[in-house]
Design a protein around this motif. Sequence first.
Motif, short mmCIF file in Angstrom:
data_model
loop_
_atom_site.label_atom_id
_atom_site.label_comp_id
_atom_site.label_asym_id
_atom_site.label_seq_id
_atom_site.Cartn_x
_atom_site.Cartn_y
_atom_site.Cartn_z
N PRO A 1 39.10 35.06 12.12
CA PRO A 1 40.09 33.98 12.25
C PRO A 1 39.48 32.63 11.88
CG PRO A 1 40.09 35.39 14.19
CD PRO A 1 38.90 35.78 13.38
N GLY A 2 40.28 31.80 11.22
CA GLY A 2 39.82 30.46 10.87
C GLY A 2 38.99 30.39 9.61
N THR A 3 38.69 31.52 9.00
CA THR A 3 37.91 31.50 7.76
C THR A 3 38.78 31.04 6.60
OG1 THR A 3 38.40 33.84 7.43
CG2 THR A 3 36.30 33.27 8.48
N GLU A 4 38.13 30.65 5.52
CA GLU A 4 38.82 30.06 4.40
C GLU A 4 39.31 31.12 3.41
OE1 GLU A 4 35.51 27.59 3.18
OE2 GLU A 4 36.66 25.79 3.73
N TYR A 5 40.35 30.75 2.69
CA TYR A 5 40.78 31.56 1.55
C TYR A 5 39.83 31.31 0.38
CZ TYR A 5 45.25 32.09 4.00
OH TYR A 5 46.23 32.39 4.92
N LYS A 6 39.68 32.32 -0.44
CA LYS A 6 38.86 32.19 -1.64
C LYS A 6 39.72 32.50 -2.86
CE LYS A 6 34.61 33.83 -3.88
NZ LYS A 6 33.47 34.77 -3.80
N VAL A 7 39.75 31.59 -3.81
CA VAL A 7 40.53 31.78 -5.04
C VAL A 7 39.58 31.73 -6.22
CG1 VAL A 7 42.39 30.91 -6.50
CG2 VAL A 7 42.57 30.71 -4.01
N GLU A 8 39.60 32.78 -7.03
CA GLU A 8 38.79 32.83 -8.25
C GLU A 8 39.71 33.04 -9.44
OE1 GLU A 8 34.60 34.81 -7.65
OE2 GLU A 8 36.10 36.08 -6.71
N VAL A 9 39.53 32.23 -10.46
CA VAL A 9 40.27 32.38 -11.71
C VAL A 9 39.24 32.63 -12.80
CG1 VAL A 9 41.95 31.38 -13.29
CG2 VAL A 9 42.03 30.78 -10.85
N THR A 10 39.25 33.84 -13.34
CA THR A 10 38.24 34.25 -14.31
C THR A 10 38.90 34.71 -15.61
OG1 THR A 10 38.21 36.48 -13.38
CG2 THR A 10 36.61 34.91 -12.51
N CYS A 11 38.06 35.00 -16.58
CA CYS A 11 38.57 35.37 -17.90
C CYS A 11 37.56 36.29 -18.58
CB CYS A 11 38.78 34.11 -18.73
SG CYS A 11 39.17 34.40 -20.47
N SER A 12 38.06 37.29 -19.29
CA SER A 12 37.20 38.18 -20.08
C SER A 12 37.90 38.53 -21.39
CB SER A 12 36.87 39.46 -19.31
OG SER A 12 38.05 40.20 -19.06
N TYR A 13 37.09 38.87 -22.38
CA TYR A 13 37.61 39.25 -23.70
C TYR A 13 37.08 40.64 -24.07
CZ TYR A 13 39.19 34.50 -24.76
OH TYR A 13 39.85 33.29 -24.76
N SER A 14 37.90 41.36 -24.81
CA SER A 14 37.46 42.62 -25.41
C SER A 14 37.77 42.57 -26.90
CB SER A 14 38.15 43.82 -24.76
OG SER A 14 39.55 43.79 -25.02
N CYS A 15 36.99 43.31 -27.66
CA CYS A 15 37.21 43.34 -29.12
C CYS A 15 36.75 44.69 -29.65
CB CYS A 15 36.44 42.21 -29.79
SG CYS A 15 36.89 41.96 -31.53
N SER A 16 37.55 45.32 -30.49
CA SER A 16 37.22 46.63 -31.07
C SER A 16 36.85 46.46 -32.54
CB SER A 16 38.40 47.59 -30.93
OG SER A 16 39.54 47.08 -31.60
N GLY A 17 36.20 47.48 -33.08
CA GLY A 17 35.88 47.51 -34.50
C GLY A 17 34.66 46.73 -34.91
N LEU A 18 33.92 46.18 -33.97
CA LEU A 18 32.74 45.38 -34.33
C LEU A 18 31.59 46.24 -34.83
CD1 LEU A 18 32.72 42.87 -31.33
CD2 LEU A 18 33.65 42.51 -33.62
N LYS A 19 31.56 47.51 -34.38
CA LYS A 19 30.49 48.42 -34.81
C LYS A 19 31.05 49.55 -35.67
CE LYS A 19 27.56 47.65 -30.75
NZ LYS A 19 26.88 48.31 -29.61
N GLY A 20 32.18 49.30 -36.31
CA GLY A 20 32.81 50.34 -37.12
C GLY A 20 33.90 51.05 -36.35
#
Length: 383
Positions: free
Chosen positions: A207-226
């Motif tokens: 009780p009384g502890t804080e909320y934690k909000v994280e906003v993150t980002c990631s990318y994916s990409c195909s075909g870079l190695k054939g």
Amino acid sequence: MKHKLNDGGFSLVEVVLSMAILAIISIPLLSYFSDSMKYNAKMAEKQHATALAQEVLEGMKNEEHLVQEVTPAAVSGTAYSVPSLTGKGYTEISNDMEVVSGSAVSGSAVYLGDGVMTGKDYDVVVKVNCSTPENEKDVAQVAAINADTDVFAAENGQANEAVTKFMAVNTSANTISPAAVTLLTGDQIKAAMKRTMKIDISKEALPGTEYKVEVTCSYSCSGLKGTTGTDEYFECSPFAEKKLSDVKKIYLLFSKEANDNLEISVQSGIFPSGYLPEFYLICQNLDPAGTGDLLNITAKYSDSTTISGAMLGNNIVTNIGKNSNHNVIKADGVPVTISAANNIVDYAPQTRKVNLEVSVYKKGTGNTLGAEPYITVNASKGE
């Protein structure tokens, strides 16, 4: 034997010739010294004028809002003026500033600071120009943010970081096997990338502890190695990480990219039943027509229960789908209907920047046709 001394001195002819030679030599030297003094005086005047121009510019840039609506209207009839100048003894000599769209002011105004009226040693002419491209852009505006309950998250070059990483992977693979791996350009890689933005809301059990909000980002990409290579992934630096006593609003500012996804994860049981924070999804390069599938949302509680599209629609405040085209936001592929009350984010043009020009003249010549200024200095000011 006695020697006779020659003590007769210089003859008159010799003296006259010496004086003539001295005069011939001295005239150019005197002219040089005279020109040098005039040049030094001119440079001193220009230095003083430059210092005054910078002083005037800094004074205007320190104003919170330079261009203001005035009542009664200025002498030219316009309702927009620069009161900070007229209050210092400047005279408005022209003004065609007016609202053209939204709350953007277009046009310019010119003010004369007569040295006699302003108490300066020079005349100063100031031009304030509101017709800048920045004032015509459709940029989203949001309400004031409460640091105790709200989170502000914005991308900051993460896409470029991902492109750089993926280019290095592609180049390395091409170097090893050029016959099997195509060397892609940065634009080709950027078009192939898929972005996933994540909003994670959690809270510790005590009780009384804080909320934690994280906003993150990631990318994916195909075909870079054939064609047979696996997808590459890149975890970006976070958009935001914050601890709060309560969570009311989460602002996410981003620019449109192909294949965008947003994942919202809320820890089960940390909010009362039926409650979610408001998610302000602000697209900074919005298509005014509101067309195209722009953002797909996956929203779940930590116990894997899906947050319904209806609930999301009541808690999303956005400029996306401004023209009632709500298909641009989807929850797990199903169009989300944004509450009409929440489709309120204003992205109309407004006055965000003015260009300033300050010219300093010899006292009494500032309003004289054809007069040349000592100095003209240009700058810009955010409004």
